[in-house]
Structures are given as C-alpha cells and as structure tokens.
Design a protein around this motif. Structure first.
Motif, PDB file in Angstrom:
ATOM      1  N   SER A 119       0.835  -1.199   0.000  1.00  0.00           N
ATOM      2  CA  SER A 119       0.000   0.000   0.000  1.00  0.00           C
ATOM      3  C   SER A 119       0.872   1.251   0.000  1.00  0.00           C
ATOM      4  CB  SER A 119      -0.921   0.007   1.220  1.00  0.00           C
ATOM      5  OG  SER A 119      -1.585   1.252   1.342  1.00  0.00           O
ATOM      6  N   PHE A 120       1.954   1.219   0.749  1.00  0.00           N
ATOM      7  CA  PHE A 120       2.852   2.374   0.840  1.00  0.00           C
ATOM      8  C   PHE A 120       3.406   2.726  -0.542  1.00  0.00           C
ATOM      9  CE2 PHE A 120       7.124   4.217   1.687  1.00  0.00           C
ATOM     10  CZ  PHE A 120       6.716   5.356   2.364  1.00  0.00           C
ATOM     11  N   GLN A 121       3.856   1.715  -1.274  1.00  0.00           N
ATOM     12  CA  GLN A 121       4.384   1.936  -2.612  1.00  0.00           C
ATOM     13  C   GLN A 121       3.288   2.449  -3.547  1.00  0.00           C
ATOM     14  OE1 GLN A 121       5.224  -1.511  -5.108  1.00  0.00           O
ATOM     15  NE2 GLN A 121       7.217  -0.655  -5.672  1.00  0.00           N
ATOM     16  N   GLY A 122       2.125   1.787  -3.513  1.00  0.00           N
ATOM     17  CA  GLY A 122       1.021   2.192  -4.374  1.00  0.00           C
ATOM     18  C   GLY A 122       0.485   3.566  -4.049  1.00  0.00           C
ATOM     19  N   THR A 123       0.448   3.898  -2.762  1.00  0.00           N
ATOM     20  CA  THR A 123      -0.056   5.207  -2.335  1.00  0.00           C
ATOM     21  C   THR A 123       0.850   6.329  -2.824  1.00  0.00           C
ATOM     22  OG1 THR A 123      -1.218   4.352  -0.394  1.00  0.00           O
ATOM     23  CG2 THR A 123      -0.536   6.654  -0.315  1.00  0.00           C
ATOM     24  N   ASN A 124       2.152   6.143  -2.695  1.00  0.00           N
ATOM     25  CA  ASN A 124       3.083   7.155  -3.196  1.00  0.00           C
ATOM     26  C   ASN A 124       3.002   7.272  -4.715  1.00  0.00           C
ATOM     27  OD1 ASN A 124       4.215   8.068  -0.749  1.00  0.00           O
ATOM     28  ND2 ASN A 124       5.531   6.270  -0.641  1.00  0.00           N
ATOM     29  N   MET A 125       2.818   6.134  -5.381  1.00  0.00           N
ATOM     30  CA  MET A 125       2.715   6.152  -6.837  1.00  0.00           C
ATOM     31  C   MET A 125       1.476   6.905  -7.296  1.00  0.00           C
ATOM     32  SD  MET A 125       0.944   4.507  -9.531  1.00  0.00           S
ATOM     33  CE  MET A 125       0.541   2.821  -9.119  1.00  0.00           C
ATOM     34  N   ILE A 126       0.338   6.624  -6.674  1.00  0.00           N
ATOM     35  CA  ILE A 126      -0.907   7.246  -7.130  1.00  0.00           C
ATOM     36  C   ILE A 126      -0.912   8.758  -6.887  1.00  0.00           C
ATOM     37  CG2 ILE A 126      -2.195   6.823  -4.989  1.00  0.00           C
ATOM     38  CD1 ILE A 126      -4.668   6.367  -6.576  1.00  0.00           C
ATOM     39  N   ASN A 127      -0.279   9.200  -5.802  1.00  0.00           N
ATOM     40  CA  ASN A 127      -0.208  10.640  -5.547  1.00  0.00           C
ATOM     41  C   ASN A 127       0.774  11.329  -6.487  1.00  0.00           C
ATOM     42  OD1 ASN A 127      -1.886  11.646  -3.060  1.00  0.00           O
ATOM     43  ND2 ASN A 127      -1.175   9.609  -2.516  1.00  0.00           N
ATOM     44  N   ALA A 128       1.876  10.640  -6.807  1.00  0.00           N
ATOM     45  CA  ALA A 128       2.820  11.189  -7.789  1.00  0.00           C
ATOM     46  C   ALA A 128       2.154  11.288  -9.162  1.00  0.00           C
ATOM     47  CB  ALA A 128       4.069  10.312  -7.853  1.00  0.00           C
ATOM     48  N   TRP A 129       1.379  10.251  -9.504  1.00  0.00           N
ATOM     49  CA  TRP A 129       0.635  10.234 -10.773  1.00  0.00           C
ATOM     50  C   TRP A 129      -0.368  11.387 -10.833  1.00  0.00           C
ATOM     51  CZ3 TRP A 129      -4.714   9.357 -10.774  1.00  0.00           C
ATOM     52  CH2 TRP A 129      -5.311   9.244 -12.031  1.00  0.00           C
TER      53      TRP A 129
END
Length: 340
Positions: A119-129
C-alpha cells in the motif's frame, strides 16, 4: 425610588440574560462543522485512520473545525459515496474509483496489474501520478488526498495451490478487478461489499480478489480459508478522500491550508497504516484456519502474460478518449520499478 430601583434591576437582569445567551451563539457561529462519510466499518483500521484525520484537523484548528464522522456507509452507501460529496449530501467522503464504472477513465490505470508490492508503494505512486497528470475527471470535487489499498490477493473458501485452480471459480469482484478475475480463468460475480459476508456464507461467491485488510475489517476471514500470494498481479484499488467543492470554496484560506497540510501527512500515514492492517488481517485469517500459499515463480510469469492484454487495452482505450494512456502507464510502471 423603589419603582426606579426595580426597573433598573429588571433591565440589568435582561441585559445579563442577553449577554449570557448571545455569547455561546456567537461562538458557535464561528465553528466550522463538517460531515465525513466512509464505507469502512466503525471498528476497522481504515475507519480509525480516517477518524484520526478528523481529530487531527480539529486539534490543529484549536476547535475552529468540528467534524462529525460517519463510518459504515451510514451517511452514504459505498457505491454512492463519491456522488454524495459532489451533491453535498456529505462534506467529505472516503470513496473508491472502482464503484463508478467509466467515470474515472484515467484512474483505471491504478487498478491494473502493475506489480505493486505494498500500500505504501502504491499510495506514493498514485499521488505522484495525480500530481503529474492532474486528471480532469476529479474536477467536480476538491481532492484532499489519494491512497492505494494493499495488493489484491485471491482469497477463497478453500485453499488453492495453483493459479489453475481458479478456473471456473465464482469470485467477487468490482469494476476493473473483474477483468483480472476473468483473465485468470475465474468467473467475476458482482456483490455489494456490505453483502459479501453472506455471499461467502451461502456459497454465492467462492472467493474474492481484494486486499487482505478485508479479512478482519469485514470479518471475511470467518469464511475465507485460503489466500494465494501472486506477485504477478500486483494490482491495488484506488481510494481517495474528496470534499464538496462549494463547501471547500466557502472555507477561510487558513482552514483550507490546514486541511491540505494534514492531508499531505496522511498520505504516508495511510500507506504505512494499511500495510500494518493487512499484516494484522492475515494473522486474523490464520487464527481462523486460513492457509497462505505463495505460488511459484513460473506461475507468476504465466500470470504476467495472462494479464498483459489488460495493460494494452488501457492504452488503446485512453487513446480513443484522447487521453495520455501510454504516458500514464509508463509513468506508473517506471515509478513502481524505481521505488521498490
């Protein structure tokens, strides 16, 4: 003189009452009252994280903002939670893009099998996106922050050792997750999240493709006794906390700034928090007799090949809509590989 004294006393009493009553009313008018709705059950870890956000805003506003928290879909059902924020039924809503098919075309990227590990990786990715592409599909609300669920796993009534065992199984799935279920040879079944527990109990569904968190928060671990770890999938669900735009625009600049600051902090807090909740949920499932099976590297590779057409279809679909699908997909894949 006595009459004059009585008259003065009466006026003093009236004045005192006016000041006594008027004081609280004026004070109350300065308080900004907001309603926050989430589908997460009251005792779940996700509801707790959302409630902490509310309390942090209240604390740092020195009581100027008061937020009434409504978990468990009590103010807005899960599949209506985004629209509830748009229409002002609630001021703030925690929602998921999966529940409104076609409304968030660019965001379908997040649900693809991108190989996300946490989730940590995905959460940072989605906010960067979100920061990079600023998708217009969210223009009818104020987005406070986004986050990703933990990676989705096939969780089934009985343990299954191989991806081949998924063939023909009735798997609960929503939105784009249904495409992954179909690609893996299973049969997607649409059941509202609130009714899923009974669906497993009655055998209407033989499993689900979702993050492990649900084993405990919705107590699905009472019935789901198999969890298949398959890094060839790596798909997450996109969730977001949004605010009614009219309400947001009515807030003083200092309160808007405060909400943005707390929300920014909750990106990392939620990502790490969800990963902890996933671990606790798996432990809960195992305490109920659930067996965790890690599939082989060979089957992971087969899974990747089975799911690649979904990535290609996303690019084609975005191109047809005039949206930058190829660019967003490359951005997401590059981000996941660069931030393991």
């Amino acid at each position: 003189m006595r009459r004059l004294g009585c008259t003065c006393c009466c006026w003093l009493i009236v004045a005192f009452c006016f000041l006594f009553l008027a004081g609280p009313v004026q004070s109350d008018e300065k308080v900004i009252r907001l309603r926050y709705a989430t589908f997460s059950p009251p005792m779940s870890g996700m509801a707790n994280l959302a409630d902490q956000w509310c309390k942090e805003v209240e604390k740092r506003s020195n009581g100027k903002v008061k937020i009434s928290f409504h978990p468990g879909g009590s103010l807005a059902p899960a599949n209506q939670s985004y629209e509830a924020a748009v229409r002002g039924i609630t001021d703030i809503s925690l929602t998921a893009t999966q529940w409104t098919a076609g409304r968030f075309p660019m965001s379908e990227l997040i649900h693809l099998p991108l190989g996300v590990k946490s989730s940590f990786q995905g959460t940072n990715m989605i906010n960067a996106w979100f920061k990079e592409f600023k998708p217009k599909e969210f223009d009818d609300v104020k987005v406070l922050y986004l986050f990703a669920s933990g990676p989705s796993h096939f969780m089934t009534l009985k343990p299954i050792a191989s991806i081949n065992d998924l063939k023909g199984m009735k798997i609960r799935a929503a939105g784009d997750t249904s495409k992954i279920v179909s690609a893996m040879g299973a049969v997607p079944v649409s059941v509202p999240i609130a009714d899923a527990y009974e669906a497993y109990q009655r055998g209407i569904c033989e499993g689900v493709l979702l993050s492990a968190e649900t084993l405990k928060s919705f107590r699905w671990g009472d019935h789901l006794h198999g969890l298949q770890v398959n890094d060839g999938i790596g798909a997450v669900n996109a969730l977001l906390v949004v605010m009614n735009k009219k309400k947001w625009n009515s807030l003083p600049p200092d309160i808007q700034k405060l909400l943005d600051e707390v929300s920014q902090e909750w990106i990392e807090k939620t990502g790490k928090g969800w990963d902890n909740i996933d671990r606790e949920a798996i432990e809960f499932g195992e305490s109920k007799g659930m067996k965790v099976v890690k599939i082989s590297k060979e089957e992971e590779s087969i899974t990747t090949q089975k799911l690649k057409p979904l990535l290609d279809a996303y690019v084609v679909n975005m191109k047809n809509l005039g949206l930058p699908g190829e660019e967003t997909l490359k951005f997401a894949i590059d981000y996941v590989q660069a931030h393991p």
